[in-house]
Design a protein around this motif. Structure first.
Motif, mmCIF file in Angstrom:
data_model
loop_
_atom_site.group_PDB
_atom_site.id
_atom_site.type_symbol
_atom_site.label_atom_id
_atom_site.label_comp_id
_atom_site.label_asym_id
_atom_site.label_seq_id
_atom_site.Cartn_x
_atom_site.Cartn_y
_atom_site.Cartn_z
ATOM 1 N N UNK A 73 -1.620 2.339 9.315
ATOM 2 C CA UNK A 73 -0.304 0.986 8.334
ATOM 3 C C UNK A 73 0.708 0.914 7.325
ATOM 4 N N UNK A 74 1.344 1.554 7.946
ATOM 5 C CA UNK A 74 2.230 1.732 6.673
ATOM 6 C C UNK A 74 2.602 0.892 6.200
ATOM 7 N N UNK A 75 3.426 -0.247 5.349
ATOM 8 C CA UNK A 75 4.118 -0.766 5.113
ATOM 9 C C UNK A 75 4.414 -1.630 3.725
ATOM 10 N N UNK A 76 5.262 -2.624 3.622
ATOM 11 C CA UNK A 76 6.369 -2.588 2.763
ATOM 12 C C UNK A 76 6.843 -4.255 2.460
ATOM 13 N N UNK A 82 13.554 2.451 -9.266
ATOM 14 C CA UNK A 82 12.477 3.991 -8.961
ATOM 15 C C UNK A 82 10.824 3.637 -8.120
ATOM 16 N N UNK A 83 10.110 5.326 -7.172
ATOM 17 C CA UNK A 83 9.420 4.044 -6.674
ATOM 18 C C UNK A 83 8.535 5.259 -7.651
ATOM 19 N N UNK A 84 7.123 4.947 -7.890
ATOM 20 C CA UNK A 84 6.171 4.986 -9.121
ATOM 21 C C UNK A 84 5.294 5.983 -7.955
ATOM 22 N N UNK A 85 4.998 6.347 -8.256
ATOM 23 C CA UNK A 85 3.717 7.733 -8.277
ATOM 24 C C UNK A 85 2.960 6.861 -6.965
ATOM 25 N N UNK A 86 2.797 7.597 -5.971
ATOM 26 C CA UNK A 86 1.547 6.992 -5.041
ATOM 27 C C UNK A 86 0.174 7.225 -5.131
ATOM 28 N N UNK A 87 -0.640 6.586 -4.866
ATOM 29 C CA UNK A 87 -1.853 6.277 -5.516
ATOM 30 C C UNK A 87 -3.061 5.436 -4.191
ATOM 31 N N UNK A 88 -4.147 6.761 -4.200
ATOM 32 C CA UNK A 88 -5.325 6.202 -3.071
ATOM 33 C C UNK A 88 -5.861 5.976 -4.479
ATOM 34 N N UNK A 89 -5.855 4.698 -3.667
ATOM 35 C CA UNK A 89 -7.584 3.882 -4.520
ATOM 36 C C UNK A 89 -8.255 2.770 -3.623
ATOM 37 N N UNK A 90 -9.218 2.059 -3.978
ATOM 38 C CA UNK A 90 -10.065 1.788 -3.507
ATOM 39 C C UNK A 90 -10.006 0.577 -2.672
ATOM 40 N N UNK A 107 1.285 10.797 0.104
ATOM 41 C CA UNK A 107 0.809 9.900 0.131
ATOM 42 C C UNK A 107 -0.186 9.599 1.649
ATOM 43 N N UNK A 108 0.644 9.535 2.655
ATOM 44 C CA UNK A 108 -0.087 9.790 3.921
ATOM 45 C C UNK A 108 -1.645 10.264 4.429
ATOM 46 N N UNK A 109 -0.742 11.921 3.804
ATOM 47 C CA UNK A 109 -2.476 12.675 3.638
ATOM 48 C C UNK A 109 -3.114 13.165 2.078
ATOM 49 N N UNK A 110 -3.140 12.214 1.264
ATOM 50 C CA UNK A 110 -4.430 11.880 -0.003
ATOM 51 C C UNK A 110 -4.693 11.205 1.192
ATOM 52 N N UNK A 112 -9.783 -3.479 17.526
ATOM 53 C CA UNK A 112 -8.951 -3.034 17.200
ATOM 54 C C UNK A 112 -8.658 -3.582 15.876
ATOM 55 N N UNK A 113 -7.874 -3.081 14.534
ATOM 56 C CA UNK A 113 -7.477 -3.536 13.751
ATOM 57 C C UNK A 113 -8.440 -4.574 12.567
ATOM 58 N N UNK A 114 -9.565 -4.278 12.571
ATOM 59 C CA UNK A 114 -10.357 -5.559 12.053
ATOM 60 C C UNK A 114 -11.125 -4.814 11.526
ATOM 61 N N UNK A 115 -11.579 -3.606 10.922
ATOM 62 C CA UNK A 115 -12.335 -2.776 10.080
ATOM 63 C C UNK A 115 -11.483 -1.983 9.472
ATOM 64 N N UNK A 116 -11.367 -1.929 7.924
ATOM 65 C CA UNK A 116 -10.644 -1.061 7.292
ATOM 66 C C UNK A 116 -10.895 -0.068 6.541
ATOM 67 N N UNK A 117 -10.657 0.794 5.989
ATOM 68 C CA UNK A 117 -11.523 2.272 6.093
ATOM 69 C C UNK A 117 -12.022 2.064 3.910
ATOM 70 N N UNK A 118 -11.784 3.162 3.345
ATOM 71 C CA UNK A 118 -12.550 2.708 2.064
ATOM 72 C C UNK A 118 -11.482 2.464 1.077
ATOM 73 N N UNK A 119 -10.586 3.164 1.061
ATOM 74 C CA UNK A 119 -9.692 3.183 0.634
ATOM 75 C C UNK A 119 -8.048 2.383 1.522
ATOM 76 N N UNK A 120 -7.267 3.011 0.334
ATOM 77 C CA UNK A 120 -5.378 2.609 0.412
ATOM 78 C C UNK A 120 -4.945 3.204 -0.240
ATOM 79 N N UNK A 121 -3.482 3.199 0.279
ATOM 80 C CA UNK A 121 -2.225 3.518 -0.756
ATOM 81 C C UNK A 121 -1.831 3.274 -1.259
ATOM 82 N N UNK A 122 -0.841 2.583 -2.493
ATOM 83 C CA UNK A 122 -0.593 1.737 -2.787
ATOM 84 C C UNK A 122 0.108 2.987 -3.445
ATOM 85 N N UNK A 123 1.881 2.067 -4.152
ATOM 86 C CA UNK A 123 3.626 2.883 -4.455
ATOM 87 C C UNK A 123 4.534 1.591 -5.048
#
Ligand code: PLP
Ligand code: PLP
Lengths: 354, 354
Positions: free
Chosen positions: B141-144, B45-53, B118-121, B28-39
């Protein structure tokens, strides 16, 4: 058995930023020195601490600090005396408290030598950053964070201990208006309030913002049960003077065992001030204000030293404190800062030369 | 007024790590996918969210996350059905709760569109990472976190919102032994227990370690006042079955308003199970165990779904739960997971297609 002498590594910054800093107009904690100390915990051991150029920290997105708030900190100051010597104030108390916090937050304890030798190496490297103007000092921030990874709410297996420093002016300017809080709380019985755990502080931001909007600088925290007892003033311990007696609450698992607090208690006794360490109810403070026996309230902490409170708000009423000529706050502040800046004898043995 | 359609940026990883992952043996929760979303939140203001490696995050040593624990998170899952379609479970509930947590922790709220788009992308980019084997899913895992700087205990002015994902197997293996805690507490009245604030979790590590050493997997938290009421099971809400009635405590400022909890309540009603939402005392649970009316206890949460408790410890005694043929826990778990994995009708409208 021999004591191994720890050799702290030092990698100097190529260029100093010190020329960009206006040492006559220092705010609190916004400008950072050229170096920092970093010590990593890996494979069950703290590795050799290293002084290195002040630089960003890179962590995995799944580092536990980001998710589970596994982090603690300390706050200290370095002072320069008139002869240019550098002094700390009771640094071993911070070292011990860091480990008390570490224990509660499931972070491995740091050996005293790592803390003290690392700190001294850093201060020697950044010595010229310690300000000399009246009331200013080098604010020192030791902290530990969980760098180990995983989306599992359990302790990390890797940590970082870091010390960063900021030449700083005074924390508050002028007297402080406080609000006695009856809705929000800082800590739970059996919780982590006595630890300098990061999360304790973010939890105070919102209630403090609400108080700010009403014109108060700080919140006075009360117990979370009936909001009957006065506990802390923001990130300071609180002292109350009724007639000639100086009163502060006992420490507990909800209250930080402040180094300024315990030093003030000793100095007050030495000054012949009647001192009581006992629970303080909100109602007795309000009563004392009404009948004129409440003479002073002040906060005590490393950052703000001794911070006189000019009035407190409680249930939509404001209660002003009198302005005294020779207040306990000013006497005690002078005694403690004179020791810290090596301007007076230190009969307690608190000063520590770097 | 028109709704502006947010365009999430996507920067793809050059190489996928997916070949290195054994999807049949996921923890559980030890291997991570290729991308993450960063905003990023900057200048108000919240800037445009970006999917990145997926990559390390770089922060200043004085970033407030490190010192004051200003951070919050969420936990969700994405499920693949037999036809290869991707589903979420009540994602808007997570989005709303993130903002409830943000508000309490003095973090700026994130617009719904930023969260959902962001999540769907991200999920579309990492779609092939959603596991299909029985009981596994993509843990999201969304976090701020407070990236703004300064050694001043006040809210940061810059933040990061990040979503990272981990293909995961089940959280617990087998049944769970729990210990009813009477010394340590999870949260205070007027505190931040109802928020998914990082610090709430690190505060549980040490008491949970002590429980682990005694052979229990989890702690049952009680109120911090008299330890009289049962509140939560680690990072799960708790359900108790006495005779045929299913009981769970009401939410409060100390208890997280769990999405699994409220879904279970609705399903139970739909199943014709008598349900009570009321305070549960420790003594009634002990009493019910002694007189044989205590039939089941289970934890409920996104990570662990429905986790049957096999026994509980209280004041040096252990109380076993009976093993039932057709338990509420197994019925409710099947109903909820059948909805999540699109194996059954979703009369509640909880499923959300990506
Ligand atoms: C909650 C709290 N109380 C009191 C204090 C004062 O402690 P000290 O005098 O050791 O700085 C601090 C800050 O350091 C604190 O964070
Ligand atoms: C303290 C706490 N209680 C309960 C839950 C269960 O909530 P949910 O069902 O929304 O995952 C969680 C975890 O998410 C939690 O952290």
């Amino acid at each position: 058995m021999d004591t191994t002498t720890l050799k702290v590594l030092v990698e100097r910054a190529e260029k100093s930023k010190i020329g960009q800093v206006d040492f006559n107009n220092l705010s609190f904690g916004n400008v950072f020195t050229d170096h920092m100390l970093v010590c990593d915990y890996r494979n069950g051991v703290w590795e050799t601490p290293k002084v290195m150029p002040y630089q960003p920290i890179s962590l995995e997105p799944s580092a536990k600090i980001f998710h589970y708030g596994q982090s603690i900190f300390e706050g200290m100051k370095a002072y320069k005396d008139a002869d240019g010597a550098t002094w700390l104030f009771r640094p071993l108390e911070n070292q011990k408290r860091l480990n008390i916090s570490a224990h509660r937050m499931a972070i491995p304890e740091l050996p005293e030598e790592y803390f003290m030798e690392g700190l001294k190496a850093l201060l020697r490297t950044d010595e010229q950053w310690i300000p000399t103007s009246e009331g200013s000092s080098l604010y020192i921030r030791p902290f530990m964070l969980a760098s180990g990874t995983g989306f599992h709410a359990s302790p990390a297996n890797e940590f970082k201990f870091i010390i960063a420093c900021a030449p700083s002016g005074s924390y508050f300017s002028g007297k402080v208006k406080v609000l006695i809080e009856e809705k929000y709380s800082r800590s739970a019985n059996g919780g982590v309030g006595y630890a300098k755990a990061g999360g304790n502080y973010a939890g105070q931001f919102y209630p403090t913002q609400l108080a700010n909007e009403k014109g108060y600088q700080q919140v006075i925290w009360t117990d979370d049960n009936n909001h009957e007892y006065i506990e802390e003033a923001g990130a300071m311990n609180i002292f109350i003077r009724i007639n000639d007696t100086l009163i502060t609450g006992p420490t507990s698992d909800r209250i930080l065992d402040g180094i300024t607090r315990k030093s003030i208690l000793e100095i007050a006794k030495d000054e012949g001030i009647p001192v009581e360490v006992r629970k303080i109810t909100v109602s007795e403070v309000v009563e004392a204000s009404k009948n004129g026996t409440l003479k002073e309230m002040f906060g005590a902490g490393t950052a703000a030293v001794v911070s006189p409170i000019s009035s407190f708000g409680y249930r939509d009423a404001d209660y002003d404190l009198p302005e005294l000529e020779n207040s306990y706050a000013s006497r005690l502040k002078k005694r403690i800062t004179d020791i810290q800046y090596n301007k007076a004898e230190d009969k307690f043995g608190w000063r520590y030369k770097v």
